[in-house]
Scaffold this motif. Sequence first.
Motif, PDB file in Angstrom:
ATOM      1  N   LYS A 260      14.765  -9.125 -13.290  1.00 39.83           N
ATOM      2  CA  LYS A 260      13.417  -9.098 -12.749  1.00 39.83           C
ATOM      3  C   LYS A 260      13.167  -7.937 -11.921  1.00 39.83           C
ATOM      4  CE  LYS A 260       9.779 -11.735 -10.702  1.00 39.83           C
ATOM      5  NZ  LYS A 260       9.339 -13.069  -9.962  1.00 39.83           N
ATOM      6  N   ALA A 261      14.249  -7.645 -10.981  1.00 34.58           N
ATOM      7  CA  ALA A 261      14.159  -6.828  -9.995  1.00 34.58           C
ATOM      8  C   ALA A 261      14.381  -5.358 -10.348  1.00 34.58           C
ATOM      9  CB  ALA A 261      15.531  -6.780  -9.175  1.00 34.58           C
TER      10      ALA A 261
ATOM     11  N   ILE B 135      24.658  -6.726  -1.681  1.00 35.79           N
ATOM     12  CA  ILE B 135      26.016  -7.158  -1.838  1.00 35.79           C
ATOM     13  C   ILE B 135      25.623  -8.711  -2.233  1.00 35.79           C
ATOM     14  CG2 ILE B 135      26.399  -7.912   0.428  1.00 35.79           C
ATOM     15  CD1 ILE B 135      29.255  -7.312   0.330  1.00 35.79           C
ATOM     16  N   ASN B 136      26.653  -9.171  -3.416  1.00 33.53           N
ATOM     17  CA  ASN B 136      26.348 -10.208  -3.802  1.00 33.53           C
ATOM     18  C   ASN B 136      27.491 -11.078  -3.058  1.00 33.53           C
ATOM     19  OD1 ASN B 136      24.414 -10.442  -6.110  1.00 33.53           O
ATOM     20  ND2 ASN B 136      25.799  -8.466  -6.366  1.00 33.53           N
TER      21      ASN B 136
ATOM     22  N   ASP C 223      16.747 -13.183  -8.897  1.00 33.04           N
ATOM     23  CA  ASP C 223      17.592 -13.044  -9.886  1.00 33.04           C
ATOM     24  C   ASP C 223      19.132 -13.508  -9.491  1.00 33.04           C
ATOM     25  OD1 ASP C 223      16.168 -11.481 -11.648  1.00 33.04           O
ATOM     26  OD2 ASP C 223      16.594  -9.836 -10.775  1.00 33.04           O
ATOM     27  N   SER C 224      19.440 -13.765  -8.442  1.00 40.17           N
ATOM     28  CA  SER C 224      20.662 -13.937  -7.886  1.00 40.17           C
ATOM     29  C   SER C 224      20.992 -15.512  -7.478  1.00 40.17           C
ATOM     30  CB  SER C 224      21.463 -12.997  -6.747  1.00 40.17           C
ATOM     31  OG  SER C 224      20.591 -13.190  -5.510  1.00 40.17           O
ATOM     32  N   ASN C 225      20.055 -16.138  -7.648  1.00 43.26           N
ATOM     33  CA  ASN C 225      19.953 -17.319  -7.035  1.00 43.26           C
ATOM     34  C   ASN C 225      20.230 -17.487  -5.720  1.00 43.26           C
ATOM     35  OD1 ASN C 225      19.227 -18.793  -9.386  1.00 43.26           O
ATOM     36  ND2 ASN C 225      21.243 -18.778 -10.273  1.00 43.26           N
ATOM     37  N   GLY C 226      19.839 -16.398  -4.882  1.00 45.82           N
ATOM     38  CA  GLY C 226      19.959 -16.455  -3.403  1.00 45.82           C
ATOM     39  C   GLY C 226      21.293 -15.850  -2.851  1.00 45.82           C
TER      40      GLY C 226
END
Length: 295
Positions: A50-51, A116-117, A268-271
Amino acid sequence: MRINRVIAAAAASLIAATGLVACSSETETTSSSNGDAVTVKIGTTDADQKAWSVFADEAQKAGIDLDIVRFSEYPQVNPAQSEGQIEISKFQTINYQAQYNATSGKDLRIIGSGEINVLGLYWKDHDSIDGIEGEEVAIPNDPSNQGRAINVLVQAGLLTLRDGAPTLTPTPADIDKDASKVKVVAVDASQTPNAYNEGRPAIINNNWLQRAGIDPSTSVAADDPNSELAEPYINVFTVSGDDLDNQTYEKLVDVWQSPEVTAALDEDSNGTAVQVQRSKEELNEILDRLVEEYK
């Protein structure tokens, strides 16, 4: 410390409000020098997120039409960039780019930072690392995640590295076992959720968290996006050296950091994604240090 706590603490300082598998333009607009929209050909492996849809919309509002070139695998993108098949890319960490530069002899550069994830330690039915001493922790064995996983445990005070060990890219051989509180076993990243479900502590990256249905907020420890040890894992926008001062590409970095893209990235990253704002000078200094480690 749980991932959601790390993100909350980091947000104040970080958040801003070989070949092609397919090459398809997301718009029909072409480059123009008379004030009309300019088209930029950008490569990524994440175009379905989505991003990226929001990014394309926001870039268009800023006068840039994105011609998004979709790649199915990481190793395809940097060679395409080196050969001039794309103008800019957004798919990799500084660490991954450093490995490419070191092994290929190329000198791709960084024009700006993305997110950063956060990487976390998970231990089923536990909400802290209390009592973890003596446990065997499963960590991913791939080069992109193994050193970082070890550093998550170093930051948590669970592992100690030997004197002289590389601080950014340690391996299990660099661990001082006698001075450490836990042991590690390196497994395929896909097996880390299995270790977790069996009751063993495990470092699990975000892709496998989502597939396994594990809530990122349940981590018992995580790396700090502000830490020097996390710097290699900042996702970046990559260009050729000749384009390092390209103002259109710099504008794309600003668009990625916008509140609209940030919100989509969070979804997208679930936070687990934290936007990072670092200057291109700082980012390229990190890149060059890592290249030297990999040579």
